[in-house]
Scaffold this motif. Structure first.
Motif, short mmCIF file in Angstrom:
data_model
loop_
_atom_site.label_atom_id
_atom_site.label_comp_id
_atom_site.label_asym_id
_atom_site.label_seq_id
_atom_site.Cartn_x
_atom_site.Cartn_y
_atom_site.Cartn_z
N THR A 238 0.82 -1.21 0.00
CA THR A 238 0.00 0.00 0.00
C THR A 238 0.86 1.26 0.00
OG1 THR A 238 -1.81 -1.12 1.15
CG2 THR A 238 -1.76 1.27 1.28
N LYS A 241 2.75 1.53 -3.38
CA LYS A 241 1.81 1.91 -4.45
C LYS A 241 1.51 3.40 -4.38
CE LYS A 241 -2.48 0.91 -3.92
NZ LYS A 241 -3.78 0.18 -3.79
N ASN A 245 2.36 6.10 -7.31
CA ASN A 245 1.26 6.83 -7.94
C ASN A 245 1.39 8.33 -7.74
OD1 ASN A 245 0.29 4.37 -8.72
ND2 ASN A 245 -1.49 4.38 -7.38
N ASP A 257 -8.31 6.91 -9.85
CA ASP A 257 -8.52 6.26 -8.55
C ASP A 257 -7.20 5.63 -8.11
OD1 ASP A 257 -9.31 4.92 -6.31
OD2 ASP A 257 -10.86 3.71 -7.29
N ASN A 259 -6.14 4.45 -5.41
CA ASN A 259 -6.24 3.27 -4.55
C ASN A 259 -6.42 1.99 -5.34
OD1 ASN A 259 -5.96 4.72 -2.15
ND2 ASN A 259 -8.16 5.11 -1.99
N ASN A 260 -6.85 2.11 -6.58
CA ASN A 260 -7.11 0.93 -7.40
C ASN A 260 -6.36 0.99 -8.73
OD1 ASN A 260 -9.22 -0.70 -5.87
ND2 ASN A 260 -10.12 1.35 -5.84
N THR A 261 -5.16 1.54 -8.68
CA THR A 261 -4.28 1.60 -9.85
C THR A 261 -2.91 1.11 -9.41
OG1 THR A 261 -5.51 3.48 -10.74
CG2 THR A 261 -3.30 3.09 -11.63
N TYR A 262 -2.31 0.21 -10.18
CA TYR A 262 -1.08 -0.47 -9.76
C TYR A 262 0.00 -0.28 -10.83
CZ TYR A 262 -4.58 -2.55 -6.76
OH TYR A 262 -5.62 -2.72 -5.87
N PRO A 277 -9.52 3.31 -13.13
CA PRO A 277 -9.44 2.29 -12.07
C PRO A 277 -9.27 0.88 -12.63
CG PRO A 277 -11.21 3.84 -11.60
CD PRO A 277 -10.71 4.17 -12.97
N GLY A 278 -8.55 0.07 -11.85
CA GLY A 278 -8.31 -1.31 -12.24
C GLY A 278 -7.15 -1.49 -13.18
N PRO A 295 -10.68 1.55 -18.07
CA PRO A 295 -10.52 0.80 -16.82
C PRO A 295 -10.22 -0.68 -17.06
CG PRO A 295 -12.84 1.17 -17.29
CD PRO A 295 -12.07 1.96 -18.30
N ASN A 296 -9.65 -1.30 -16.00
CA ASN A 296 -9.43 -2.75 -15.97
C ASN A 296 -8.59 -3.24 -17.15
OD1 ASN A 296 -11.11 -2.95 -13.63
ND2 ASN A 296 -12.89 -2.81 -14.98
#
Length: 453
Positions: A238, A241, A245, A257, A259-262, A277-278, A295-296
């Motif tokens: 966390t 990341k 970011n 987002d 929190n949801n991007t890697y 996101p994703g 996304p994703n």
């Protein structure tokens, strides 16, 4: 960095991880923890880097390669004993040695450099990397004298009430005069409950000899996090990341987002690119400017040009040009080259193929082991049939060709420039340029057939 050395402690099995994977090889943001540590040290140009390995030694060596020297700690007899193993490489050398733990993936080169600078400035024989902990329970406390130098390190269980109120803690990362380190290690005993040789005992030995012991307090407690179980591993993920970011957002990348991007540490992203996101970006992926990813979507070890959109799709080990549209639900498999202005639509799979500029496969196609020219159009359901069960063969489709719906191109085969393959055809022979190729079984209708059944 001349006459500066690093010892990386990476011998512990990590039983609390409850894993078959060697502890320091557990990944944080896609990279093994010990690799994070080695990469930060390597960026400072140390003369020698020595990894102390034990359980899983061969796997660690395979990961770190030839950039590091290795010494095996056959028995796990404490941190002091681990550093002793480096004597065969470092003992007798003049200079400064930094000792780091292989399970501290958040430690940065900047902090290591500040530690070295403090060590040199204070002319110390040892310098401790410390941190301020709001809740220091369980940590060794660093007790300083009126001059700001280290007086002693007191373990939590041995500390007085006053000492326990101290919030400066020992992080387990140290900087030593190399000669003094190995001389002091010879005096470290194992007269304790665990019967182990502890590296912090070197601090006490040097201090009793009248040597200067200093400390550098990092402003970031998070950097010093040691990962001993899956909970700490998730915490490190966390923090890393967020660090990655925030870096890219400050470079002009929009992350809708965070929190949801890697994003991996090796990736690079151009200005005005938007990540939805994703999105997962792995390995040494390079993304150009003004792109839209997600996304994703999942990108790994690939190069993406400018002004390209990739929605709900996967791209691995491939090159994608400028102004390309991929997705939704497309899969670009390894060794593919997608040229400028190409359109890859939903449920299209590309594998080890070249798509020339301006070509399109809008939906439900498989293009594998193929060389596709410019301005080629694949209609719905077109397939390059590249595999006969034993061998794979190549399909060549030249510029401007049109491949009709549900056409099967049985490789090896070439479709010439400007040719048209009619819908429903199964092509087994080369198609000349500008030709129309039709390969269908003749339709036969049998009137009243079902009434006779």
């Amino acid at each position: 960095m001349s006459n500066r050395y690093a010892v990386i402690l990476a011998a512990g099995q990590g039983t609390r991880m409850k894993s078959k994977l060697y502890k320091v090889l557990h990944p944080v943001c896609g990279k093994p923890m010990v690799q994070h540590v080695v990469d930060q040290v390597s960026s400072l140009g140390f003369e020698d880097k020595v990894a102390i390995v034990g359980f899983g030694a061969e796997v660690v060596q395979q990961q770190l390669g030839n950039d590091v020297s290795y010494v095996v700690q056959e028995e796990q007899l404490g941190t002091g004993h681990a550093v002793m193993q480096a004597a065969s490489i470092l003992e007798g050398k003049e200079g400064t040695t930094v000792v780091l733990c292989g399970d501290t993936p958040l430690l940065t080169a900047e902090t290591i450099d500040h530690l070295l600078t403090c060590h040199d400035k204070e002319k110390a024989k040892a310098t401790i990397l410390t941190a301020h902990a709001e809740d220091p329970t369980g940590y060794g406390r660093v007790i300083r004298n009126k001059d700001g130098l280290v007086e002693r390190i007191v373990e939590h269980k041995d500390a007085t009430e006053d000492e326990r109120s101290v919030k400066e803690i020992n992080t387990g990362t140290y900087c030593f005069d190399n000669a003094a380190l190995f001389e002091a290690l010879k005096k470290v005993g194992n007269d304790n409950v665990q019967g182990e040789y502890y590296l912090p005992d070197v601090i006490e030995i040097l201090q009793k000899s009248g040597e200067t012991i200093s400390a550098y307090q990092t402003p970031s407690f998070n950097e010093t996090l040691g990962v001993n179980d899956r909970v700490a591993l998730a915490e490190a993920e966390t923090i890393m990341k967020r660090r990655i970011n925030e870096h890219w957002m400050r470079q002009g990348v929009t992350i809708v987002d965070p929190n949801n991007t890697y994003i991996s540490t090796e990736s690079s992203i151009g200005q005005d690119t938007i990540l939805y996101p994703g999105t997962v970006i792995q390995g040494a992926t390079v993304i150009g400017e003004n792109c839209t990813i997600g996304p994703n979507s999942e990108l790994k070890d690939s190069t993406i040009g400018n002004d390209t959109t990739i929605r709900q799709s996967v791209v691995h080990d491939s090159e994608v040009g400028n102004n390309v549209a991929i997705g939704p639900f497309a899969h670009i498999r390894p060794d593919s080259t997608i040229s400028d202005d190409v359109r890859i639509g939903n449920f299209v799979e590309i594998k080890k193929a070249v798509m020339g500029p301006g070509s399109k496969a809008s939906h439900l196609s498989y293009i594998g082991d193929a060389e596709v020219g410019k301005d080629v159009n694949f209609s719905c359901g077109a397939v390059t049939v590249n595999y006969d069960g034993k061998n794979k063969f190549k399909t060549v489709i030249e510029d401007g060709a049109f491949i009709g719906c549900n056409a099967n191109l049985i490789a090896p085969v070439t479709v010439g420039k400007g040719a048209l393959v009619a819908a429903g055809s199964t092509i087994t022979d080369d198609v000349p340029g500008e030709a129309l190729s039709i390969a269908r079984a003749r339709q036969m209708n049998k009137p009243d057939y079902l009434k006779k059944q």
